[in-house]
Write an enzyme that holds these catalytic residues in place. Structure first.
Site, PDB file in Angstrom:
ATOM      1  N   HIS A 225       0.818  -1.224   0.000  1.00  0.00           N
ATOM      2  CA  HIS A 225       0.000   0.000   0.000  1.00  0.00           C
ATOM      3  C   HIS A 225       0.843   1.261   0.000  1.00  0.00           C
ATOM      4  O   HIS A 225       0.618   2.181  -0.762  1.00  0.00           O
ATOM      5  CB  HIS A 225      -0.889   0.028   1.248  1.00  0.00           C
ATOM      6  CG  HIS A 225      -1.966  -0.989   1.192  1.00  0.00           C
ATOM      7  ND1 HIS A 225      -2.393  -1.666   2.303  1.00  0.00           N
ATOM      8  CD2 HIS A 225      -2.694  -1.446   0.160  1.00  0.00           C
ATOM      9  CE1 HIS A 225      -3.350  -2.511   1.955  1.00  0.00           C
ATOM     10  NE2 HIS A 225      -3.554  -2.385   0.664  1.00  0.00           N
TER      11      HIS A 225
ATOM     12  N   CYS B 267      -3.728  36.535 -11.209  1.00  0.00           N
ATOM     13  CA  CYS B 267      -2.354  36.348 -10.751  1.00  0.00           C
ATOM     14  C   CYS B 267      -2.285  35.977  -9.274  1.00  0.00           C
ATOM     15  O   CYS B 267      -1.212  35.873  -8.703  1.00  0.00           O
ATOM     16  CB  CYS B 267      -1.503  37.571 -11.055  1.00  0.00           C
ATOM     17  SG  CYS B 267      -2.039  39.039 -10.170  1.00  0.00           S
TER      18      CYS B 267
HETATM   19  C1  PEP Z   1      -3.279  39.024  -4.907  1.00  0.00           C
HETATM   20  O1  PEP Z   1      -3.685  39.734  -3.995  1.00  0.00           O
HETATM   21  O2  PEP Z   1      -3.890  38.052  -5.332  1.00  0.00           O
HETATM   22  C2  PEP Z   1      -1.958  39.297  -5.500  1.00  0.00           C
HETATM   23  C3  PEP Z   1      -1.526  38.590  -6.523  1.00  0.00           C
HETATM   24  O3  PEP Z   1      -1.206  40.260  -4.910  1.00  0.00           O
HETATM   25  P1  PEP Z   1      -0.336  40.006  -3.583  1.00  0.00           P
HETATM   26  O4  PEP Z   1      -0.372  38.540  -3.316  1.00  0.00           O
HETATM   27  O5  PEP Z   1       1.015  40.502  -3.895  1.00  0.00           O
HETATM   28  O6  PEP Z   1      -1.065  40.831  -2.588  1.00  0.00           O
END
Ligand code: PEP
Ligand code: MG
Length: 794
Positions: free
Chosen positions: A375, A751
């Protein structure tokens, strides 16, 4: 019939969840035996009858009554010691009959009741216990790791038994239709004669390779190979099958899609397309995106490996390189890990599913007993944790916490070893690792993936090294360069601190003049590395608490640099301290207070772009203004940016295109996105802050209380890792729609951390974003997840 004395039926009770969870739930075999039935069975084969009965008592006691397994194992060891026997199989019918008595006593001592003789009672209690095993701690951990919803639950299968332990013409085994480590198209597995399934998977005896079965029972072997192919063709996937041979006749007990390493996964997917078994779309869906991470992680430095001292060799159960300090149990591993010890190797006598929580935190797993299909070996392969199994050259003393090599060398808990899951070799020291390289099947598979996906994949990168890594992994631009991160290293943080604590415009000007050339140089390197792909640069967004000097010597140094006193700086630091820095003086608020910061950064971005463009390299700068909640904030900062940029471009007498856009990370910005889009040429969803502000959970502290949310099943996932589609997601969807209404060609990306998480990427695809941006090492994962989203949502 079940419970019949004349013609008894024995059954197994097994779990059967929608997604296979090897070894994580419980099974009970040989159900239906009692004191009368055992005698009927004994007429034909006494040894088998008592062996089956003692196994049933053991399993029932463990699964239904949670009686410690150790008590039964100790009883077996005592019996073997009395009779001077080595293996379980050396015990004869009398020994096993004695054991049944001892086991029943253990049961009575532990429960206060006699072992149940009514088969219906045995069955109903077993079924209930197997259902309950869905909530075993190890099943819960496995589900979390493999993203299996706890709401699915499990089925319970009740199956007639066939027996691999009725004599030497019986046996049992586990085999895969292809090699689960390498993907090689060869049936791969192992078996044991005169044994029950549990003996193979629990790794108590080290089994034989499947090829050997040809010598033992050629007919069963040939039949098995035929079934393996048939099942594979039927399910269009590599199968993991359990079989039993009862008096020479083959039975397939179970088949499921096989767990495999990332390398195997890719090879099988590509080969099956080449063999005409599946389409490219089907192949794309067969590889779990997160698994690719295994290919992107380090291997041993071959030079260092040549010189390293080999101390033993076991089975190469799960490829990869692991180096760390020896730890002998899962709990200690977890504790040490929580105390900050990140280099650990879990060493166990035999593989057991209970080790899973320890395996998660270790760099590798080494077992002394057990085979390739035990396992934990299966689980290690799924997790990408390297594993060497069945390393019987080493002797282990779990009480004293030592392992001893053939030559008598002793390694204690805390000593370094290294294990190579691809060769099975164990080294008696720490061996350095190097980054993995990506090619072959991987490249071909990713090419197919890229042909399906609609989303672009960019990377979050703040320096040349990360940008290069991202480019090599196939990033199509930088979606977020956090300019404040460019100052984390070395002397640079001082310049930023100087800027933050400046009291007068002159002081700030001086600090900014120090920063400008550093920034310009960094941006030039990013543009060059990304070779014409867009580079999104965000204006400074430093949460002040991360950047202020805290220690007295740092304050002292800063004071000296700025020609101020310690007390003066200290006072500024105290004044700047915020109660809620994540909602404090950061993002565009900084540019509103100190426009000269936006001026300096724009200068650096544009001058660098002109320099690189003059070298004949295409550049696409996208200037991003963070933490905007109101169109008026954006308008104010954007004006500074465009005025500065256009002036430089005009004076340089060049043509340079740049874009100005904003982060969407404040709920108000999403709600008013139609307005914001009047000024923003692109939106990049900052879902870290957007989640923080939508839920009102602090990004920095939520981890502490979210644990209780998971335990109480209020949340199944961390909303900072997987996008909360029904809340935060609605804001994203709304903003995208409103943005496009105002500006049809607006560029939309994400992002936040969610940009690298497969399920969130599926969401981004459905909402129609243009790109996702994630950390460089997640770029291949995001490329595949984006392709899967396109195929799945066709
Ligand atoms: C977010 O707030 O998603 C971002 C990418 O900016 P930071 O993480 O730098 O605040
Ligand atoms: Mg943010």
């Amino acid at each position: 019939m079940l419970g019949s004395k004349e013609n008894p039926l024995l059954i197994s009770v097994r779990s059967g969840a929608r997604a296979s969870m090897p070894g994580m739930m419980d099974t009970i075999l040989n159900l239906g035996i009692n004191d009368e039935v055992v005698q009927t069975l004994a007429v034909k084969n006494r040894r088998f009858a008592y062996d089956s009965y003692r196994r049933f008592i053991q399993m029932y006691s463990d699964v239904v009554k949670a009686i410690p397994k150790k008590l039964f194992e100790e009883a077996i060891d005592t019996k073997k010691a009395q009779r001077e026997l080595k293996l379980d199989t050396d015990m004869d019918a009398n020994d096993l009959e004695d054991l049944v008595k001892v086991f029943k006593e253990i049961y009575k001592n532990q429960t206060g009741e006699d072992f149940p003789q009514d088969s219906r009672e045995q069955l109903l209690d077993s079924v209930e216990a197997v259902f309950k095993s869905w909530n075993n701690p190890r099943a819960i951990t496995y589900r979390k790791l493999n993203d299996i919803p706890s709401t699915w639950g499990t089925a319970v299968n009740v199956q007639q038994m066939v027996f691999g332990n009725m004599g030497d013409d019986c046996g049992t085994g586990v085999a895969f239709s292809r090699n689960p480590s390498t993907g090689e198209n060869e049936v791969y597995g192992e078996f044991l004669m005169n044994a029950q399934g549990e003996d193979v998977v629990a790794g108590v005896r080290t089994p034989e390779k499947i090829d050997k079965l040809k010598e033992v029972n050629e007919k069963a072997y040939t039949e098995f190979i035929t079934y393996a192919k048939e099942l594979e063709n039927h399910y269009k996937d590599m199968q993991d099958m359990e079989f039993t041979i009862e008096h020479g006749k083959l039975y397939i007990l179970q088949t499921r899609n096989a767990k495999r390493t990332a390398i195997s996964s890719l090879k099988v997917a590509v080969d099956m397309v080449d063999e005409g078994l599946i389409t490219k779309e089907e192949a794309i869906l067969k590889v779990e995106p997160n698994q690719l991470e295994q290919l992107l992680h380090p291997n041993f430095d071959t030079q260092k490996l040549k010189k390293a001292k080999q101390i033993a060799k076991g089975l190469p159960a799960s490829p990869g390189a692991g180096t760390g300090k020896i730890v002998f149990d899962a709990e200690t591993a977890q504790n040490l890990y929580e105390q900050g010890e990140k280099e650990l190797i879990l060493v166990r006598l035999e593989t057991s599913p209970e080790d899973i929580e320890g395996m998660v935190v270790c760099n590798g797993v080494l077992t002394i007993r057990g085979g390739m299909t035990s396992h934990a070996a299966v689980v290690a392969r799924g997790m990408g944790t390297c594993c060497v199994a069945g390393c019987s050259e080493l002797m282990i003393n779990e009480d004293e916490k030592t392992i001893t090599t053939k030559t008598g060398e002793v390694y204690k808990e805390g000593d370094f070893i290294s294990i190579d899951g691809s060769t099975g070799i164990v080294y008696g020291e720490k061996v350095d690792t190097v980054d993995a390289s990506v090619s072959g099947y991987f490249a071909k598979f990713m090419e197919w993936a890229d042909s399906f996906r609609k989303l672009e994949v960019r990377a979050n990168a703040d320096n040349e090294r990360d940008a290069k890594q991202a480019y090599d992994f196939g990033a199509q631009g930088i979606g977020l360069c956090r300019t404040e991160h460019m100052f984390f290293e070395g002397e640079r943080i001082k310049a930023i601190r100087e800027m933050i604590v400046s009291k007068t415009p002159e002081q700030r000007e001086k600090a900014l003049n120090k920063i400008l050339p550093m920034q310009r140089g960094d941006f030039e390197a990013l543009y060059k590395t990304m070779k014409g792909y867009p580079v999104t640069i965000r204006l400074l967004d430093p949460p002040l608490h991360e950047f202020l000097p805290h220690e007295d010597d740092e304050i002292e140094e800063l004071a000296k640099e700025m020609g101020m006193t310690f007390e003066q700086i200290k006072e500024v630091v105290v004044n700047l301290k915020e109660f809620n820095p994540m909602m404090g003086h950061r993002g565009c608020r900084l540019d509103v207070t100190y426009p000269e910061i936006a001026v300096m950064q724009t200068k650096a971005i544009i001058e660098a772009a002109i320099n690189v463009q003059n070298d004949g390299i295409n550049v696409k700068p996208e200037i991003m203004i963070p933490l905007v909640g109101d169109i008026k904030e954006l308008k104010y900062v954007k004006h500074i940016v465009t005025e500065t940029a256009d002036k430089i471009i005009e004076e340089s007498n060049v043509k340079l295109k740049y874009m100005v856009g904003t982060m969407m990370e404040i709920p108000r910005a999403c709600l008013t996105a139609n307005d914001i889009a009047k000024e923003a040429e692109f939106f990049s969803f900052g879902t870290n802050d957007l989640t923080q502000l939508t839920y009102g959970f602090s990004r920095d502290d939520a981890g502490k209380f979210l644990k209780s949310y998971y335990e109480k099943k209020i949340f199944e996932n961390d909303p900072f890792q997987r996008i909360d589609e029904t809340g935060v997601g609605i804001l994203v969807e709304l903003a995208a729609k409103l943005g496009r209404e105002t500006r049809p060609d607006i560029e939309l990306g994400i992002c936040g951390e969610h940009g690298g998480e497969p399920k969130s990427i599926d969401f981004c695809h459905r909402v129609g974003l243009n790109y996702v941006s994630c950390s460089p090492f997640r770029v291949p994962i995001a490329r595949l997840a984006a392709a899967q989203a396109a195929v799945r949502n066709k």
